[in-house]
Write a protein that holds these residues in place. Structure first.
Motif, PDB file in Angstrom:
ATOM      1  N   GLU A 104       0.875  -1.176   0.000  1.00  0.00           N
ATOM      2  CA  GLU A 104       0.000   0.000   0.000  1.00  0.00           C
ATOM      3  C   GLU A 104       0.914   1.229   0.000  1.00  0.00           C
ATOM      4  OE1 GLU A 104      -3.371   0.119   0.166  1.00  0.00           O
ATOM      5  OE2 GLU A 104      -3.910  -1.932   0.721  1.00  0.00           O
ATOM      6  N   VAL A 105       0.742   2.107  -0.987  1.00  0.00           N
ATOM      7  CA  VAL A 105       1.641   3.255  -1.134  1.00  0.00           C
ATOM      8  C   VAL A 105       0.850   4.559  -1.099  1.00  0.00           C
ATOM      9  CG1 VAL A 105       3.416   4.348  -2.559  1.00  0.00           C
ATOM     10  CG2 VAL A 105       3.124   1.854  -2.621  1.00  0.00           C
ATOM     11  N   GLU A 106       1.290   5.453  -0.232  1.00  0.00           N
ATOM     12  CA  GLU A 106       0.758   6.822  -0.224  1.00  0.00           C
ATOM     13  C   GLU A 106       1.870   7.723  -0.735  1.00  0.00           C
ATOM     14  OE1 GLU A 106      -0.972  10.265   2.776  1.00  0.00           O
ATOM     15  OE2 GLU A 106      -0.312   8.348   3.593  1.00  0.00           O
ATOM     16  N   VAL A 107       1.547   8.565  -1.721  1.00  0.00           N
ATOM     17  CA  VAL A 107       2.550   9.466  -2.283  1.00  0.00           C
ATOM     18  C   VAL A 107       2.321  10.856  -1.733  1.00  0.00           C
ATOM     19  CG1 VAL A 107       3.599  10.380  -4.378  1.00  0.00           C
ATOM     20  CG2 VAL A 107       2.662   8.057  -4.363  1.00  0.00           C
ATOM     21  N   THR A 108       3.365  11.401  -1.111  1.00  0.00           N
ATOM     22  CA  THR A 108       3.303  12.725  -0.517  1.00  0.00           C
ATOM     23  C   THR A 108       4.073  13.706  -1.401  1.00  0.00           C
ATOM     24  OG1 THR A 108       5.277  12.330   0.795  1.00  0.00           O
ATOM     25  CG2 THR A 108       3.171  11.717   1.798  1.00  0.00           C
ATOM     26  N   ALA A 109       4.013  14.979  -1.047  1.00  0.00           N
ATOM     27  CA  ALA A 109       4.776  15.987  -1.785  1.00  0.00           C
ATOM     28  C   ALA A 109       6.258  15.687  -1.619  1.00  0.00           C
ATOM     29  CB  ALA A 109       4.449  17.384  -1.284  1.00  0.00           C
ATOM     30  N   ALA A 110       7.030  15.993  -2.636  1.00  0.00           N
ATOM     31  CA  ALA A 110       8.481  15.750  -2.589  1.00  0.00           C
ATOM     32  C   ALA A 110       9.089  16.523  -1.445  1.00  0.00           C
ATOM     33  CB  ALA A 110       9.122  16.146  -3.909  1.00  0.00           C
ATOM     34  N   THR A 111      10.069  15.915  -0.794  1.00  0.00           N
ATOM     35  CA  THR A 111      10.784  16.612   0.276  1.00  0.00           C
ATOM     36  C   THR A 111      11.816  17.520  -0.361  1.00  0.00           C
ATOM     37  OG1 THR A 111      12.318  14.764   0.467  1.00  0.00           O
ATOM     38  CG2 THR A 111      10.415  14.779   1.936  1.00  0.00           C
ATOM     39  N   GLY A 112      11.867  18.733   0.073  1.00  0.00           N
ATOM     40  CA  GLY A 112      12.808  19.701  -0.499  1.00  0.00           C
ATOM     41  C   GLY A 112      14.209  19.544   0.052  1.00  0.00           C
ATOM     42  N   GLY A 113      15.162  19.838  -0.761  1.00  0.00           N
ATOM     43  CA  GLY A 113      16.565  19.768  -0.344  1.00  0.00           C
ATOM     44  C   GLY A 113      17.018  21.095   0.228  1.00  0.00           C
ATOM     45  N   PRO A 114      18.300  21.211   0.635  1.00  0.00           N
ATOM     46  CA  PRO A 114      18.787  22.448   1.214  1.00  0.00           C
ATOM     47  C   PRO A 114      18.855  23.565   0.225  1.00  0.00           C
ATOM     48  CG  PRO A 114      20.534  20.747   1.171  1.00  0.00           C
ATOM     49  CD  PRO A 114      19.278  20.168   0.618  1.00  0.00           C
TER      50      PRO A 114
END
Length: 105
Positions: A95-105
């Motif tokens: 089961e996969v939930e896709v969230t917003a991409a995590t931002g880098g520095p």
């Protein structure tokens, strides 16, 4: 049947390893339901050519998050293609939930 739940950021990937029974004619197949556009599934590099006869083969699959806010269910089934009427030897559900991409520095 094992069920695992994961969350992936858009663009992130998850590697799933499943033990196969290739020597006995079984292969892993997969089907995506729910928001099928939320993820992509591909088979990773094939197993080494030097495997002992009858030995179990580990297969790797890469699941990548594509569409934030989407939820998908991926059903992996271990089947023998010449006998589609037989029940799967083994099954695994992701089961996969896709969230917003995590931002880098």
């Amino acid at each position: 049947m094992e069920v695992r739940e994961i969350a992936l950021g858009a663009g992130e990937s998850y590697e799933l390893r499943l033990t196969g029974r290739g020597a006995r004619g079984y292969v892993w197949t997969w089907q995506v339901t729910g928001n099928a556009d939320a993820v992509s599934v591909s088979e990773a590099a094939p197993p080494p050519a030097q495997t002992l006869p009858g030995a179990p083969l580990e297969r790797a699959y890469v699941v990548r998050g594509r569409s934030p806010g989407g939820r998908a269910r991926i059903r992996f089934a271990q089947i023998r293609p010449p006998y589609p009427q037989e029940a799967p030897y083994d099954e695994f559900v992701l089961e996969v939930e896709v969230t917003a991409a995590t931002g880098g520095p």
